[in-house]
Design a protein around this motif. Structure first.
Motif, PDB file in Angstrom:
ATOM      1  N   PRO A 180       0.805  -1.237  -0.120  1.00 44.84           N
ATOM      2  CA  PRO A 180      -0.179  -0.112  -0.013  1.00 44.84           C
ATOM      3  C   PRO A 180       0.706   0.502   0.123  1.00 44.84           C
ATOM      4  CG  PRO A 180      -0.809  -1.577   1.693  1.00 44.84           C
ATOM      5  CD  PRO A 180       0.859  -2.311   1.328  1.00 44.84           C
ATOM      6  N   THR A 181       1.828   0.991   0.503  1.00 42.88           N
ATOM      7  CA  THR A 181       2.558   2.064   0.983  1.00 42.88           C
ATOM      8  C   THR A 181       3.446   2.399  -0.648  1.00 42.88           C
ATOM      9  OG1 THR A 181       3.650   2.260   2.997  1.00 42.88           O
ATOM     10  CG2 THR A 181       5.232   4.003   1.785  1.00 42.88           C
ATOM     11  N   TYR A 182       3.759   1.544  -1.669  1.00 47.38           N
ATOM     12  CA  TYR A 182       4.570   1.738  -2.769  1.00 47.38           C
ATOM     13  C   TYR A 182       3.432   1.573  -3.894  1.00 47.38           C
ATOM     14  CZ  TYR A 182       6.817  -0.041  -6.533  1.00 47.38           C
ATOM     15  OH  TYR A 182       7.714   0.053  -8.252  1.00 47.38           O
ATOM     16  N   ALA A 183       2.100   1.608  -3.988  1.00 50.45           N
ATOM     17  CA  ALA A 183       1.048   1.914  -4.471  1.00 50.45           C
ATOM     18  C   ALA A 183       0.468   3.568  -4.099  1.00 50.45           C
ATOM     19  CB  ALA A 183       0.304   0.600  -4.618  1.00 50.45           C
ATOM     20  N   GLY A 184       0.432   3.318  -3.074  1.00 56.53           N
ATOM     21  CA  GLY A 184       0.098   5.068  -2.339  1.00 56.53           C
ATOM     22  C   GLY A 184       0.502   5.861  -3.126  1.00 56.53           C
TER      23      GLY A 184
ATOM     24  N   TRP B  89      13.886   6.188 -11.254  1.00 62.36           N
ATOM     25  CA  TRP B  89      14.058   5.271 -11.829  1.00 62.36           C
ATOM     26  C   TRP B  89      13.773   4.010 -10.993  1.00 62.36           C
ATOM     27  CZ3 TRP B  89      12.504   2.984 -16.877  1.00 62.36           C
ATOM     28  CH2 TRP B  89      13.451   0.781 -16.570  1.00 62.36           C
ATOM     29  N   GLY B  90      12.352   4.117 -10.348  1.00 64.13           N
ATOM     30  CA  GLY B  90      11.728   3.188  -9.100  1.00 64.13           C
ATOM     31  C   GLY B  90      11.307   4.099  -7.928  1.00 64.13           C
ATOM     32  N   ILE B  91      10.444   4.102  -7.416  1.00 62.53           N
ATOM     33  CA  ILE B  91      10.234   4.801  -6.388  1.00 62.53           C
ATOM     34  C   ILE B  91      11.025   5.627  -5.050  1.00 62.53           C
ATOM     35  CG2 ILE B  91       8.160   5.329  -4.764  1.00 62.53           C
ATOM     36  CD1 ILE B  91       6.185   3.505  -6.385  1.00 62.53           C
ATOM     37  N   ARG B  92      11.064   4.056  -4.024  1.00 59.61           N
ATOM     38  CA  ARG B  92      11.280   4.099  -2.572  1.00 59.61           C
ATOM     39  C   ARG B  92      12.905   3.849  -3.386  1.00 59.61           C
ATOM     40  NH1 ARG B  92       7.960   0.565   0.388  1.00 59.61           N
ATOM     41  NH2 ARG B  92       8.566  -0.680  -1.606  1.00 59.61           N
TER      42      ARG B  92
ATOM     43  N   ASP C 164      12.694   7.976   0.791  1.00 60.38           N
ATOM     44  CA  ASP C 164      13.847   7.039   1.841  1.00 60.38           C
ATOM     45  C   ASP C 164      12.656   5.510   1.246  1.00 60.38           C
ATOM     46  OD1 ASP C 164      12.930   8.807   4.702  1.00 60.38           O
ATOM     47  OD2 ASP C 164      12.098   6.864   3.286  1.00 60.38           O
ATOM     48  N   SER C 165      13.946   4.867   2.006  1.00 59.96           N
ATOM     49  CA  SER C 165      12.894   3.159   2.000  1.00 59.96           C
ATOM     50  C   SER C 165      11.543   2.509   3.121  1.00 59.96           C
ATOM     51  CB  SER C 165      13.982   2.389   2.748  1.00 59.96           C
ATOM     52  OG  SER C 165      15.345   2.091   2.083  1.00 59.96           O
ATOM     53  N   SER C 166      10.702   4.183   3.787  1.00 57.57           N
ATOM     54  CA  SER C 166       9.640   4.111   4.351  1.00 57.57           C
ATOM     55  C   SER C 166       8.932   4.819   3.885  1.00 57.57           C
ATOM     56  CB  SER C 166       9.928   4.953   5.221  1.00 57.57           C
ATOM     57  OG  SER C 166      10.356   5.668   5.478  1.00 57.57           O
ATOM     58  N   GLY C 167       9.216   5.584   2.218  1.00 59.63           N
ATOM     59  CA  GLY C 167       8.337   6.071   1.685  1.00 59.63           C
ATOM     60  C   GLY C 167       8.284   7.504   1.925  1.00 59.63           C
ATOM     61  N   THR C 168       9.356   8.791   2.759  1.00 58.44           N
ATOM     62  CA  THR C 168       9.297   9.276   2.818  1.00 58.44           C
ATOM     63  C   THR C 168       9.397  10.487   1.908  1.00 58.44           C
ATOM     64  OG1 THR C 168       8.682   9.120   5.247  1.00 58.44           O
ATOM     65  CG2 THR C 168       9.648  11.326   5.212  1.00 58.44           C
ATOM     66  N   ARG C 169       8.657  11.325   1.592  1.00 56.47           N
ATOM     67  CA  ARG C 169      10.190  12.380   0.642  1.00 56.47           C
ATOM     68  C   ARG C 169      11.344  13.032   0.982  1.00 56.47           C
ATOM     69  NH1 ARG C 169       4.485  14.008   0.922  1.00 56.47           N
ATOM     70  NH2 ARG C 169       2.962  13.716  -0.912  1.00 56.47           N
ATOM     71  N   LYS C 170      12.350  12.902  -0.049  1.00 53.59           N
ATOM     72  CA  LYS C 170      13.546  13.443   0.425  1.00 53.59           C
ATOM     73  C   LYS C 170      13.893  15.042  -0.098  1.00 53.59           C
ATOM     74  CE  LYS C 170      16.980  10.589  -0.914  1.00 53.59           C
ATOM     75  NZ  LYS C 170      17.663   9.248  -2.028  1.00 53.59           N
ATOM     76  N   LEU C 171      14.584  15.462   0.146  1.00 56.66           N
ATOM     77  CA  LEU C 171      15.354  16.562  -0.674  1.00 56.66           C
ATOM     78  C   LEU C 171      15.497  16.763  -2.185  1.00 56.66           C
ATOM     79  CD1 LEU C 171      18.288  17.628   1.910  1.00 56.66           C
ATOM     80  CD2 LEU C 171      16.448  18.972   2.121  1.00 56.66           C
ATOM     81  N   ALA C 172      15.320  15.631  -2.225  1.00 58.07           N
ATOM     82  CA  ALA C 172      15.903  15.422  -3.898  1.00 58.07           C
ATOM     83  C   ALA C 172      14.363  15.293  -4.373  1.00 58.07           C
ATOM     84  CB  ALA C 172      15.800  14.225  -4.307  1.00 58.07           C
ATOM     85  N   TYR C 173      13.013  15.166  -3.411  1.00 57.67           N
ATOM     86  CA  TYR C 173      11.673  15.087  -4.467  1.00 57.67           C
ATOM     87  C   TYR C 173      11.213  16.618  -3.968  1.00 57.67           C
ATOM     88  CZ  TYR C 173       7.120  15.218  -4.490  1.00 57.67           C
ATOM     89  OH  TYR C 173       5.244  15.172  -4.322  1.00 57.67           O
ATOM     90  N   THR C 174      11.719  17.066  -2.622  1.00 52.46           N
ATOM     91  CA  THR C 174      11.307  18.931  -3.212  1.00 52.46           C
ATOM     92  C   THR C 174      12.073  19.691  -3.900  1.00 52.46           C
ATOM     93  OG1 THR C 174      11.337  18.833  -0.604  1.00 52.46           O
ATOM     94  CG2 THR C 174      11.250  20.743  -1.247  1.00 52.46           C
TER      95      THR C 174
END
Ligand code: G3I
Length: 305
Positions: A27-31, A268-271, A286-296
């Motif tokens: 669910p984290t991945y698909a979400g 090339w990938g989600i987490r 990150d591996s828990s699906g939290t947005r990183k600085l790179a996302y922002t």
């Protein structure tokens, strides 16, 4: 805009991601997939060994899982990849000459026909040029059937789905000074001059400390676009972490935004834990699906910050 896809849409671009079908039950991945991305690339499920494990025996189940998920959510699909020297089933590696040429073009025809109307762009050929300074074609069983194997593949794909955009995809072609980049450029220019049906070039954009985002990345993109094709950052990831990684992502995205025919970006990938790289933290979550600085950094760039 508060998602990668909606921020990219502000400039008429897509933001996509490579998807591993078996993770869609997470669910984290698909979400994250469903919220953040507009285009999906099956990371492995459309490769030669997955789709034609025995000659003439096609297996589309795993790829269909990704394609059907995307369709349900109104997302488009980038097909990856029809002909590649890597990931070949053993039966193919055992062929040569006209038997091999016939088998590889049949593969293209059958797979593209099966997904006709459901794949908006195909990586028809992946990584056909050698690394290093030669600018030569990569030696492979496909190449040994004759130089014209690449254009033959593009013609077969066009015949099987005239509406699909047909891309050539490769890595380490982001720096215009490199021989490999120039060799791909010459092929695309030749194809366009001879009416070979090519619509796009996928620059994989796997950046590392040894292969950083070039300062003139936008010029490379502009050079390819000037040949009359779209350019896609087709497999973007950046080795590293923190602010340095975020800055590299920002520079890659900004280069695409500067070139109107850079129509989209795929990471090339989600987490980080989903990455092909055996180690490191190359992605936006990150591996828990939290947005990183790179996302922002990517979201702000897409929003025109
Ligand atoms: O599915 C099998 C599984 O049944 C088996 O138990 C397991 C262990 O052997 O292997 C699994 O297959 C792996 C596959 O990924 C699916 O997870 C392969 O070993 C592994 O080699 C494969 O790696 C992929 C690699 O391409 C080779 O196809 C990576 O996930 C994928 O990210 C990577 O992506 C490539 C692009 O296609 C082309 N550009 C470069 C990029 C990075 O290498």
């Amino acid at each position: 805009a508060t998602t990668l896809a909606s921020a990219a849409e502000r400039s008429g671009r897509y933001f996509g991601v490579a998807v591993q079908g078996y993770k869609l039950s997470d669910p984290t991945y698909a979400g994250i997939l469903d919220r953040e991305f507009a285009v999906v690339t099956p990371e492995n499920e459309m490769k030669l060994d997955a789709t034609e494990p025995q000659q003439g025996r096609f297996s589309f189940g795993p790829a269909d899982r990704v394609v059907d998920h995307a369709a349900r959510l109104g997302k488009r699909v980038r097909g990856h990849t029809l002909l590649w020297h890597s990931g070949q089933p053993s039966w193919l590696a055992g062929l040569q000459g006209s038997a091999l040429r016939q088998a590889m073009l049949n593969h293209v025809t059958q797979v593209v026909a099966y997904y006709r109307g459901r794949v908006h762009a195909w990586d028809v050929v992946n990584e056909a040029f050698a690394d290093g300074t030669s600018g030569a074609r990569r030696d492979s069983n496909f190449q040994r059937t004759g130089d014209d194997w690449i254009e033959a593949a593009f013609h077969a794909a066009r015949a099987a789905d005239p509406a699909a955009k047909l891309c050539y995809n490769d890595y380490n072609v982001e720096n215009r000074a490199h021989a490999k980049t120039q060799a791909v450029y010459r092929m695309v220019r030749d194809f366009r001059a001879r009416g070979v049906p090519i619509d796009c070039v996928g620059l994989q954009s796997h950046f590392t400390a040894n292969h950083p985002v070039p300062a003139d990345f936008a010029t490379t993109l502009r050079d390819f676009a000037a040949l009359g094709v779209d350019v896609h950052l087709s497999e973007l990831d950046v080795e590293g972490s923190g602010a340095t990684q975020a800055d590299s992502y920002r520079r890659a995205v900004t280069a695409c935004l500067a070139v109107s025919r850079c129509t989209g970006i795929t990471v090339w990938g989600i987490r980080d834990s989903d990455s092909w790289r055996a180690s490191g933290t190359p992605l936006l979550f990150d591996s828990s699906g939290t947005r990183k600085l790179a996302y922002t950094a990517v979201l702000d760039s897409l929003n025109g910050a």
